[in-house]
Motif scaffolding. Sequence first.
Motif, PDB file in Angstrom:
ATOM      1  N   UNK A  23       0.936  -1.011   0.150  1.00 43.73           N
ATOM      2  CA  UNK A  23      -0.032   0.106   0.166  1.00 43.73           C
ATOM      3  C   UNK A  23       1.002   1.252   0.021  1.00 43.73           C
ATOM      4  N   UNK A  24       2.047   1.314   1.132  1.00 37.70           N
ATOM      5  CA  UNK A  24       2.796   2.418   1.060  1.00 37.70           C
ATOM      6  C   UNK A  24       3.294   2.538  -0.448  1.00 37.70           C
ATOM      7  N   UNK A  25       3.800   1.602  -1.084  1.00 41.48           N
ATOM      8  CA  UNK A  25       4.523   1.629  -2.430  1.00 41.48           C
ATOM      9  C   UNK A  25       3.441   2.488  -3.466  1.00 41.48           C
ATOM     10  N   UNK A  27       1.040   4.418  -2.604  1.00 46.47           N
ATOM     11  CA  UNK A  27       0.730   5.749  -2.254  1.00 46.47           C
ATOM     12  C   UNK A  27       1.936   6.700  -2.673  1.00 46.47           C
ATOM     13  N   UNK A  28       3.119   6.135  -2.852  1.00 41.36           N
ATOM     14  CA  UNK A  28       4.352   6.817  -3.229  1.00 41.36           C
ATOM     15  C   UNK A  28       4.532   6.893  -5.002  1.00 41.36           C
ATOM     16  N   UNK A  29       3.433   6.161  -5.406  1.00 42.49           N
ATOM     17  CA  UNK A  29       3.526   6.529  -7.062  1.00 42.49           C
ATOM     18  C   UNK A  29       4.127   5.241  -7.446  1.00 42.49           C
ATOM     19  N   UNK A  30       4.656   4.269  -6.852  1.00 41.01           N
ATOM     20  CA  UNK A  30       5.254   3.103  -7.573  1.00 41.01           C
ATOM     21  C   UNK A  30       4.059   2.358  -8.038  1.00 41.01           C
ATOM     22  N   UNK A  31       3.663   1.932  -9.446  1.00 41.84           N
ATOM     23  CA  UNK A  31       2.553   1.221  -9.915  1.00 41.84           C
ATOM     24  C   UNK A  31       3.076   0.004 -10.119  1.00 41.84           C
ATOM     25  N   UNK A  32       2.382  -1.207 -10.420  1.00 40.92           N
ATOM     26  CA  UNK A  32       2.571  -2.420 -10.897  1.00 40.92           C
ATOM     27  C   UNK A  32       3.355  -3.450  -9.979  1.00 40.92           C
ATOM     28  N   UNK A  33       3.104  -3.017  -8.646  1.00 43.24           N
ATOM     29  CA  UNK A  33       3.674  -3.863  -7.740  1.00 43.24           C
ATOM     30  C   UNK A  33       2.258  -4.871  -7.206  1.00 43.24           C
TER      31      UNK A  33
ATOM     32  N   UNK B  52      16.281  -4.663 -16.238  1.00 40.81           N
ATOM     33  CA  UNK B  52      16.939  -3.486 -15.972  1.00 40.81           C
ATOM     34  C   UNK B  52      16.202  -2.377 -15.724  1.00 40.81           C
ATOM     35  N   UNK B  53      14.692  -2.247 -16.050  1.00 39.48           N
ATOM     36  CA  UNK B  53      13.659  -1.252 -15.866  1.00 39.48           C
ATOM     37  C   UNK B  53      13.349  -1.703 -14.312  1.00 39.48           C
ATOM     38  N   UNK B  54      13.150  -3.136 -14.297  1.00 41.11           N
ATOM     39  CA  UNK B  54      12.625  -3.381 -12.916  1.00 41.11           C
ATOM     40  C   UNK B  54      13.577  -3.135 -11.642  1.00 41.11           C
ATOM     41  N   UNK B  55      14.909  -3.227 -12.006  1.00 43.84           N
ATOM     42  CA  UNK B  55      15.869  -3.061 -11.082  1.00 43.84           C
ATOM     43  C   UNK B  55      15.977  -1.588 -10.702  1.00 43.84           C
ATOM     44  N   UNK B  56      15.982  -0.758 -11.706  1.00 43.22           N
ATOM     45  CA  UNK B  56      15.794   0.738 -11.291  1.00 43.22           C
ATOM     46  C   UNK B  56      14.720   0.997 -10.670  1.00 43.22           C
ATOM     47  N   UNK B  57      13.402   0.517 -10.881  1.00 39.09           N
ATOM     48  CA  UNK B  57      12.367   0.905 -10.134  1.00 39.09           C
ATOM     49  C   UNK B  57      12.477   0.468  -8.544  1.00 39.09           C
ATOM     50  N   UNK B  58      13.088  -0.877  -8.304  1.00 40.86           N
ATOM     51  CA  UNK B  58      13.197  -1.489  -6.993  1.00 40.86           C
ATOM     52  C   UNK B  58      14.100  -0.779  -6.343  1.00 40.86           C
ATOM     53  N   UNK B  59      15.283  -0.191  -6.777  1.00 39.89           N
ATOM     54  CA  UNK B  59      16.281   0.760  -6.205  1.00 39.89           C
ATOM     55  C   UNK B  59      15.653   1.932  -5.742  1.00 39.89           C
ATOM     56  N   UNK B  60      14.720   2.499  -6.540  1.00 37.54           N
ATOM     57  CA  UNK B  60      14.078   3.764  -6.087  1.00 37.54           C
ATOM     58  C   UNK B  60      13.249   3.335  -4.935  1.00 37.54           C
ATOM     59  N   UNK B  61      12.523   2.136  -4.973  1.00 37.58           N
ATOM     60  CA  UNK B  61      11.575   1.895  -3.659  1.00 37.58           C
ATOM     61  C   UNK B  61      12.378   1.697  -2.535  1.00 37.58           C
ATOM     62  N   UNK B  62      13.756   1.148  -2.669  1.00 37.47           N
ATOM     63  CA  UNK B  62      14.743   0.980  -1.480  1.00 37.47           C
ATOM     64  C   UNK B  62      14.861   2.360  -1.063  1.00 37.47           C
ATOM     65  N   UNK B  63      15.436   3.397  -1.727  1.00 40.21           N
ATOM     66  CA  UNK B  63      15.713   4.443  -1.375  1.00 40.21           C
ATOM     67  C   UNK B  63      14.699   5.405  -0.751  1.00 40.21           C
TER      68      UNK B  63
END
Lengths: 80, 80
Positions: A23-25, A27-33, B52-63
Motif C-alpha cells: 500500500x505504501x509503495x 501511495x508513493x506512486x510505484x505502480x505495478x507492484x 533493467x527497468x525493474x531493477x531501477x524501479x526497485x532501487x528507487x523503492x529501496x531509497x
Amino acid sequence: MKARVHVTLKSGVLDPQGEAVRHALGALGFDGVNGVRQGKVIELDLDETDAARAETAVRAMCDKLLANTVIEDYDVEIAG
Amino acid sequence: MKARVHVTLKSGVLDPQGEAVRHALGALGFDGVNGVRQGKVIELDLDETDAARAETAVRAMCDKLLANTVIEDYDVEIAG
C-alpha cells in the motif's frame, strides 16, 4: 564459516507487514507492484569449518529458535 | 517479474536483535556462534517485464521506503 538463513511466511499465511509495504509503495506512486512478502534474513558467523556439519547445526537452530515452522519456511545457505 | 531485496544493517551499526538471537542460541546450547546479524528480506511481484527497468524501479523503492540508507544497506536480485 558464514551461514545465511531466510525465514519467510509460508504461502497462504497472511502477511500484513507485506501488505502495508505494498500500500505504501502505491501511495508513493510505484505502480505495478502486485504483491509484497516480507521475511527475515539472519546471518550467522560460526566456528564450525565443515559445511555439512554447519548446515545441520543451523537447521537445528532454525527448528528450535529462528523460525516458527508452523507458519514459516526457512532455507539455509552456507558460505565458506 | 520477481525481485528480492535484502536490507541489512551497515557494519558498525549495533544490532541488538542479532545480539539477542546470539544469546538465545548460546542459552539453548548452540556453541561456536560468534556473531548474528538480522535483516529483512522483501519479495516483490512486479508487472514490469524488463529486468533493467525493474531493477531501477526497485532501487528507487529501496531509497524511498524499503531501506533507511543512513544505517542500512540493501541489495537487489531480479529473477524472471
